[in-house]
Design a protein around this motif. Structure first.
Motif, PDB file in Angstrom:
ATOM      1  N   ALA A   1       0.822  -1.211   0.000  1.00  0.00           N
ATOM      2  CA  ALA A   1       0.000   0.000   0.000  1.00  0.00           C
ATOM      3  C   ALA A   1       0.856   1.262   0.000  1.00  0.00           C
ATOM      4  O   ALA A   1       0.503   2.260  -0.635  1.00  0.00           O
ATOM      5  CB  ALA A   1      -0.934   0.005   1.218  1.00  0.00           C
ATOM      6  N   ASP A   2       1.984   1.217   0.705  1.00  0.00           N
ATOM      7  CA  ASP A   2       2.879   2.372   0.743  1.00  0.00           C
ATOM      8  C   ASP A   2       3.435   2.708  -0.639  1.00  0.00           C
ATOM      9  O   ASP A   2       3.809   3.855  -0.909  1.00  0.00           O
ATOM     10  CB  ASP A   2       4.044   2.106   1.703  1.00  0.00           C
TER      11      ASP A   2
ATOM     12  N   HIS B   1      -0.373   3.404  -3.226  1.00  0.00           N
ATOM     13  CA  HIS B   1      -1.164   4.607  -2.993  1.00  0.00           C
ATOM     14  C   HIS B   1      -0.548   5.862  -3.601  1.00  0.00           C
ATOM     15  O   HIS B   1      -1.199   6.549  -4.398  1.00  0.00           O
ATOM     16  CB  HIS B   1      -1.416   4.803  -1.496  1.00  0.00           C
TER      17      HIS B   1
ATOM     18  N   GLU C   1      -7.006  -1.668   2.796  1.00  0.00           N
ATOM     19  CA  GLU C   1      -5.976  -0.767   3.312  1.00  0.00           C
ATOM     20  C   GLU C   1      -5.935   0.528   2.514  1.00  0.00           C
ATOM     21  O   GLU C   1      -5.863   1.628   3.078  1.00  0.00           O
ATOM     22  CB  GLU C   1      -4.615  -1.460   3.260  1.00  0.00           C
ATOM     23  N   LEU C   2      -6.000   0.422   1.197  1.00  0.00           N
ATOM     24  CA  LEU C   2      -5.970   1.611   0.336  1.00  0.00           C
ATOM     25  C   LEU C   2      -7.211   2.475   0.546  1.00  0.00           C
ATOM     26  O   LEU C   2      -7.129   3.710   0.522  1.00  0.00           O
ATOM     27  CB  LEU C   2      -5.861   1.191  -1.128  1.00  0.00           C
TER      28      LEU C   2
ATOM     29  N   ARG D   1      -7.016   5.246   3.205  1.00  0.00           N
ATOM     30  CA  ARG D   1      -6.045   6.330   3.091  1.00  0.00           C
ATOM     31  C   ARG D   1      -6.617   7.507   2.311  1.00  0.00           C
ATOM     32  O   ARG D   1      -7.379   7.332   1.367  1.00  0.00           O
ATOM     33  CB  ARG D   1      -4.764   5.818   2.402  1.00  0.00           C
ATOM     34  N   GLU D   2      -6.255   8.715   2.720  1.00  0.00           N
ATOM     35  CA  GLU D   2      -6.738   9.932   2.053  1.00  0.00           C
ATOM     36  C   GLU D   2      -6.197  10.012   0.628  1.00  0.00           C
ATOM     37  O   GLU D   2      -5.081   9.562   0.364  1.00  0.00           O
ATOM     38  CB  GLU D   2      -6.309  11.172   2.857  1.00  0.00           C
TER      39      GLU D   2
ATOM     40  N   ALA E   1     -10.342   7.768   1.903  1.00  0.00           N
ATOM     41  CA  ALA E   1     -11.018   7.450   3.160  1.00  0.00           C
ATOM     42  C   ALA E   1     -12.355   8.186   3.264  1.00  0.00           C
ATOM     43  O   ALA E   1     -12.433   9.394   3.049  1.00  0.00           O
ATOM     44  CB  ALA E   1     -10.121   7.819   4.334  1.00  0.00           C
TER      45      ALA E   1
END
Length: 228
Positions: A125-126, A129, A182-183, A186-187, A190
Motif C-alpha cells: 500500500a505504501d 497509494h 488498506e488503500l 487512506r486519504e 477514506a
C-alpha cells in the motif's frame, strides 16, 4: 520508499498473466509501446476521449462523460497494480504511457516494465497509494478540471468504486482484498465508500443515471438498502 528491492525480470510476464483477468487488467509491455503512445495523462487526449465518451453515451453533459471516463481510467490503473501486488510485485507506473484514438479503446503501456518485490499489505500500500493516487489520479483530475467542473466527492467516489470493483474479477481473497481495504482507508479515498453487510457502497453517485437508458450502479450511494 523502502521496498523489498527493484526488479525488472519477470515483471512483463506477470503483467501478461494479470491481463488474462480482463481488459481492465491489461498493461501492454515492451516494444509495442512506442510511437503513438503518450505519457499518461495527456491533456489533449483526455479532452478528446471525454468528448467521444459523451457521444458514445448519448449525453451532452460533459461532466457526466468526464466522470465515467475518470472511473474507467481509474479501473485500468488500480486493477493490474493490485492484482500484481497480490502476486508479490508492485509494477512501477512512473513511465506509464497510454494510447487513445477515436473509436478505439484506451490502452495503458510500459515500454520497460519494472517493479518492487513486496511481502506485506502495508508495504504494498505504501507503494501503490502514492503511485496511483498522487502520480496519476490527481493529475487526471487536474486535467479534467481544466475543461469541466467535477466535485471532489464525485472524483474520489469514482476512484474508490473502481478500486473496490477490481475485486469483482478473479480471486479476491487474502492479500488482494486486504490491500484494497488498506488503500480505501487512506486519504483522499477514506470516507468515500466502505464495505458494508450487503457489499461495497460509495457515498455518492458517478452520474451514470443521467445517461440515456442508464441507471444506478450496484454500489451507488443513492440506492436505498432494499434496492441494493
Amino acid at each position: 520508499m523502502q521496498t523489498g528491492g527493484v526488479v525488472g525480470e519477470g515483471v512483463a510476464d506477470l503483467l501478461g498473466e494479470v491481463a488474462g483477468l480482463g481488459p481492465y487488467f491489461e498493461i501492454v509491455t515492451g516494444a509495442a509501446v512506442g510511437a503513438g503512445w503518450r505519457p499518461f495523462p495527456d491533456d489533449e487526449w483526455v479532452l478528446g476521449a471525454t468528448v467521444e465518451y459523451g457521444e458514445r453515451l448519448g449525453t451532452g453533459e460533459r461532466r457526466v462523460a468526464a466522470s465515467i471516463l475518470f472511473q474507467g481510467l481509474a479501473s485500468r490503473l488500480w486493477s493490474p497494480v493490485v492484482a500484481a501486488a497480490a502476486r508479490g510485485i508492485v509494477p512501477d507506473l512512473a513511465d506509464l504511457r497510454w494510447r487513445w484514438a477515436p473509436g478505439e479503446a484506451v490502452a495503458l503501456g510500459l515500454a520497460e516494465p519494472r517493479g518492487w518485490r513486496v511481502e506485506g499489505v502495508g508495504e504494498a500500500a505504501d507503494l501503490v497509494h502514492p503511485m496511483v493516487v498522487d502520480g496519476h489520479l490527481r493529475a487526471l483530475r487536474e486535467t479534467m478540471l481544466s475543461f469541466v467542473s467535477l466535485a471532489d466527492g464525485l472524483v474520489w467516489g469514482n476512484a474508490v468504486s473502481a478500486l473496490a470493483g477490481s475485486l469483482n474479477v478473479g480471486p479476491s481473497g487474502g492479500f488482494r482484498a486486504a490491500l484494497v481495504r488498506e488503500l480505501l482507508g487512506r486519504e483522499p479515498l477514506a470516507g468515500a465508500g466502505a464495505f458494508e453487510a450487503d457489499g461495497f457502497v460509495r457515498r455518492n453517485c458517478c452520474l451514470y443515471y443521467r445517461v440515456p437508458g442508464g441507471g444506478m450502479c450496484g454500489d451507488c450511494g443513492l440506492l436505498s438498502r432494499n434496492l441494493r
